[in-house]
Design a protein around this motif. Structure first.
Motif, mmCIF file in Angstrom:
data_model
loop_
_atom_site.group_PDB
_atom_site.id
_atom_site.type_symbol
_atom_site.label_atom_id
_atom_site.label_comp_id
_atom_site.label_asym_id
_atom_site.label_seq_id
_atom_site.Cartn_x
_atom_site.Cartn_y
_atom_site.Cartn_z
ATOM 1 N N THR A 1 0.971 -1.289 0.037
ATOM 2 C CA THR A 1 0.089 -0.125 0.017
ATOM 3 C C THR A 1 0.852 1.278 0.224
ATOM 4 O O THR A 1 0.578 2.081 -0.699
ATOM 5 C CB THR A 1 -0.883 0.191 1.323
ATOM 6 N N ILE A 2 1.892 1.212 0.740
ATOM 7 C CA ILE A 2 2.978 2.482 0.823
ATOM 8 C C ILE A 2 3.591 2.446 -0.547
ATOM 9 O O ILE A 2 3.984 3.643 -1.209
ATOM 10 C CB ILE A 2 3.855 2.111 1.950
ATOM 11 N N ARG B 1 2.103 1.905 -3.561
ATOM 12 C CA ARG B 1 1.005 2.413 -4.383
ATOM 13 C C ARG B 1 1.114 3.968 -4.047
ATOM 14 O O ARG B 1 0.736 4.933 -5.003
ATOM 15 C CB ARG B 1 -0.294 1.737 -3.913
ATOM 16 N N MET B 2 0.791 4.499 -2.576
ATOM 17 C CA MET B 2 0.960 5.589 -2.430
ATOM 18 C C MET B 2 2.068 6.460 -2.806
ATOM 19 O O MET B 2 1.978 7.691 -3.214
ATOM 20 C CB MET B 2 0.902 5.711 -0.630
ATOM 21 N N PHE C 1 2.166 9.785 -5.248
ATOM 22 C CA PHE C 1 2.594 10.888 -4.964
ATOM 23 C C PHE C 1 4.162 11.446 -5.573
ATOM 24 O O PHE C 1 4.845 12.454 -5.398
ATOM 25 C CB PHE C 1 2.740 11.277 -3.625
ATOM 26 N N ASN D 1 -2.741 2.844 11.883
ATOM 27 C CA ASN D 1 -1.996 1.911 11.036
ATOM 28 C C ASN D 1 -0.973 2.653 10.238
ATOM 29 O O ASN D 1 -1.030 3.588 9.784
ATOM 30 C CB ASN D 1 -3.322 1.392 10.008
ATOM 31 N N ALA E 1 0.734 2.383 7.442
ATOM 32 C CA ALA E 1 0.203 2.776 6.047
ATOM 33 C C ALA E 1 -0.456 4.034 6.045
ATOM 34 O O ALA E 1 -0.248 4.854 5.206
ATOM 35 C CB ALA E 1 -0.365 1.652 5.159
ATOM 36 N N MET E 2 -1.508 4.137 6.830
ATOM 37 C CA MET E 2 -2.363 5.115 6.993
ATOM 38 C C MET E 2 -1.517 6.472 7.590
ATOM 39 O O MET E 2 -1.830 7.613 6.876
ATOM 40 C CB MET E 2 -3.486 4.846 7.910
ATOM 41 N N SER F 1 0.564 7.580 4.817
ATOM 42 C CA SER F 1 -0.281 8.414 3.504
ATOM 43 C C SER F 1 -0.643 9.691 4.090
ATOM 44 O O SER F 1 -0.465 10.901 3.449
ATOM 45 C CB SER F 1 -1.358 7.382 3.342
ATOM 46 N N VAL F 2 -1.006 9.909 5.431
ATOM 47 C CA VAL F 2 -1.277 11.336 6.012
ATOM 48 C C VAL F 2 0.118 12.050 5.887
ATOM 49 O O VAL F 2 -0.053 13.290 5.488
ATOM 50 C CB VAL F 2 -1.931 11.226 7.392
ATOM 51 N N SER G 1 0.901 13.093 2.343
ATOM 52 C CA SER G 1 -0.185 14.148 1.904
ATOM 53 C C SER G 1 0.210 15.420 2.357
ATOM 54 O O SER G 1 0.288 16.546 1.577
ATOM 55 C CB SER G 1 -1.439 13.747 2.259
ATOM 56 N N ARG H 1 -10.441 2.458 12.315
ATOM 57 C CA ARG H 1 -9.022 2.990 13.063
ATOM 58 C C ARG H 1 -8.810 4.405 12.850
ATOM 59 O O ARG H 1 -8.361 5.057 13.761
ATOM 60 C CB ARG H 1 -8.061 2.133 12.842
ATOM 61 N N TYR I 1 -6.547 20.178 -1.646
ATOM 62 C CA TYR I 1 -5.558 20.983 -1.100
ATOM 63 C C TYR I 1 -6.191 22.597 -1.201
ATOM 64 O O TYR I 1 -5.805 23.346 -0.496
ATOM 65 C CB TYR I 1 -4.345 20.719 -1.322
ATOM 66 N N ALA J 1 1.228 13.410 -8.150
ATOM 67 C CA ALA J 1 2.383 14.102 -8.801
ATOM 68 C C ALA J 1 2.328 14.182 -10.060
ATOM 69 O O ALA J 1 1.611 13.229 -10.936
ATOM 70 C CB ALA J 1 3.513 13.389 -8.282
ATOM 71 N N LEU K 1 -5.217 5.534 -5.856
ATOM 72 C CA LEU K 1 -4.748 5.296 -4.509
ATOM 73 C C LEU K 1 -5.927 3.999 -3.923
ATOM 74 O O LEU K 1 -6.857 3.910 -4.255
ATOM 75 C CB LEU K 1 -5.065 6.555 -3.422
ATOM 76 N N SER L 1 -7.929 8.078 4.366
ATOM 77 C CA SER L 1 -7.230 8.857 5.281
ATOM 78 C C SER L 1 -6.596 10.157 4.950
ATOM 79 O O SER L 1 -6.385 11.199 5.736
ATOM 80 C CB SER L 1 -6.002 7.983 5.777
#
Lengths: 250, 250
Positions: free
Chosen positions: A123-124, A126-127, A131, A233, A235-236, A239-240, A243, B126, B189, B224, B232, B239
């Motif tokens: 997931t990371i 993919r994030m 970005f 989590n 990965a969450m 992502s925050v 972002s 969560r 944003y 990006a 995503l 998140s």
């Protein structure tokens, strides 16, 4: 047709030990396989597809001049890492080891400190892909990027985001800002962020002591005043944070 | 000791059909079980713990006056939903159905439109917990909050964040701002956000046509400039959006 020996060999790649020996990994499913075929056909060592795949994707393999082996759904089930295999399975070569090339004065990236869940790593990736982060770093004890669950949750992003396994001190230079996601750092929304490296800790134990010492900018995602939640989590949280870096620096 | 009949009954709760019939679900692992025991003991219908649990947590059950049944690791394996069970398993009553109570002029929340991955739902619970969101909404076709994978990935958050299954039109009022995470909306944003409801679409198909029509504010997490990524993960998108709402409105 797939031979008994081939079935045995592909199945062995479910385990890291044999993946590392053979320098081969498995990527599965129509969508991911088509992405590999069209963008990175050179990494395919063997490709197995069902009749169903061929009916729905008749041009993809010839157009990209990719060889394949027909496989029955029954045999696919034998070599697949998934409970419900999806018509195509590629055995792929590991990516070449290359030197890290992120210039931390111009870009930000992540260092995953003992991330253990393959789904989180995927997931990371993919994030990072979304970005525009071209490479990320993992401690040597982190989960394997070639784990089938990582590959699956990364969708095609494992083709575009490089992963380097190394110690933190190998990545950072003297003046590299090192952000760490911790529970008592500066509120990330109030921090003027710079390009640099962001450490995300292990799912259960956070950032290791030896890496905590290398953090120059501890940051925190504040929780709501009425929240009694202990943590996000991994990965969450990544992502925050990603972002917020992207919002401030893009 | 657990009887053969009890084993059969607990195992049946692995399936939604029987959970819904019995109005019972399974929560597992030392950490989650201790959280239930200390904060919501009233939801426990039966509790099974191993000797290992009792050695490490000798005061927790007596202090909270919770009854339990000793179970061998072998029998726990039979009733567990996990490949490596962690010493404690609680059979819990479903939460009571209550009316939604979010005032969208004062709070924001999420509507998950056919979210299918139980891990994604758990992770979103969560996240909601962290950011102080007390209830979220799901379309009726969404994955089950009582699915063992949802419960596991939610950690204890399923105890604090209520989930309502309903149609979108039942949730929103005439003037409720309805944000939708889409690919061609306003850059989140650069959007001045208000409290309201945020729709997150299905992992593969996005937001359904009937709900797209109810969106008043389409928003997008920009990728990006150098990214070729298509999307995503749904939980990661949630998140990022949640973080941005929290940053602007807290």
């Amino acid at each position: 047709m797939i031979s008994k020996n081939q079935i045995k060999q592909v199945k062995s790649l479910h385990l890291k030990k044999f993946r590392d020996e053979e320098k081969l990994f498995i990527a599965e499913g129509i969508k991911v396989v088509n992405e590999i075929v069209t963008t990175n056909p050179e990494i395919i060592q063997q490709l197995f597809v069902t009749e169903t795949y061929l009916k729905g994707n008749s041009n993809v393999l010839p157009e990209n001049k990719v060889q394949y082996t027909n496989i029955s759904e029954e045999d696919l089930k034998k070599i697949s890492t998934q409970s419900q295999p999806n018509n195509a399975l590629a055995v792929c070569y590991y990516f070449e080891d290359t030197a890290p090339e992120t210039d931390f004065t111009k870009h930000f990236s992540f260092y995953l400190d003992d991330i253990r869940d393959p789904g989180n790593l995927g997931t990371i990736l993919r994030m990072a892909d979304w970005f525009g982060i071209g490479e990320i770093f993992c401690s040597k004890q982190s989960t394997d990027v070639y784990n089938p669950k990582t590959i699956q949750s990364a969708m095609g992003s494992f083709l575009r985001v490089k992963v380097h396994y190394c110690d933190l001190y190998e990545v950072i230079k003297k003046n590299t800002p090192v952000y760490g996601a911790v529970l008592d750092g500066e509120n990330i929304y109030n921090t003027k962020l710079q390009n640099g490296l962001i450490i995300i800790g292990n799912e259960a134990n956070g950032i290791s002591d030896k890496n905590l010492k290398l953090i120059t900018h501890p940051v925190t995602i504040p929780s709501a005043a009425n929240s009694t939640s202990e943590s996000l989590n991994a990965a969450m949280a990544a992502s925050v944070i990603c972002s917020e870096f992207f919002r401030q620096l893009r």
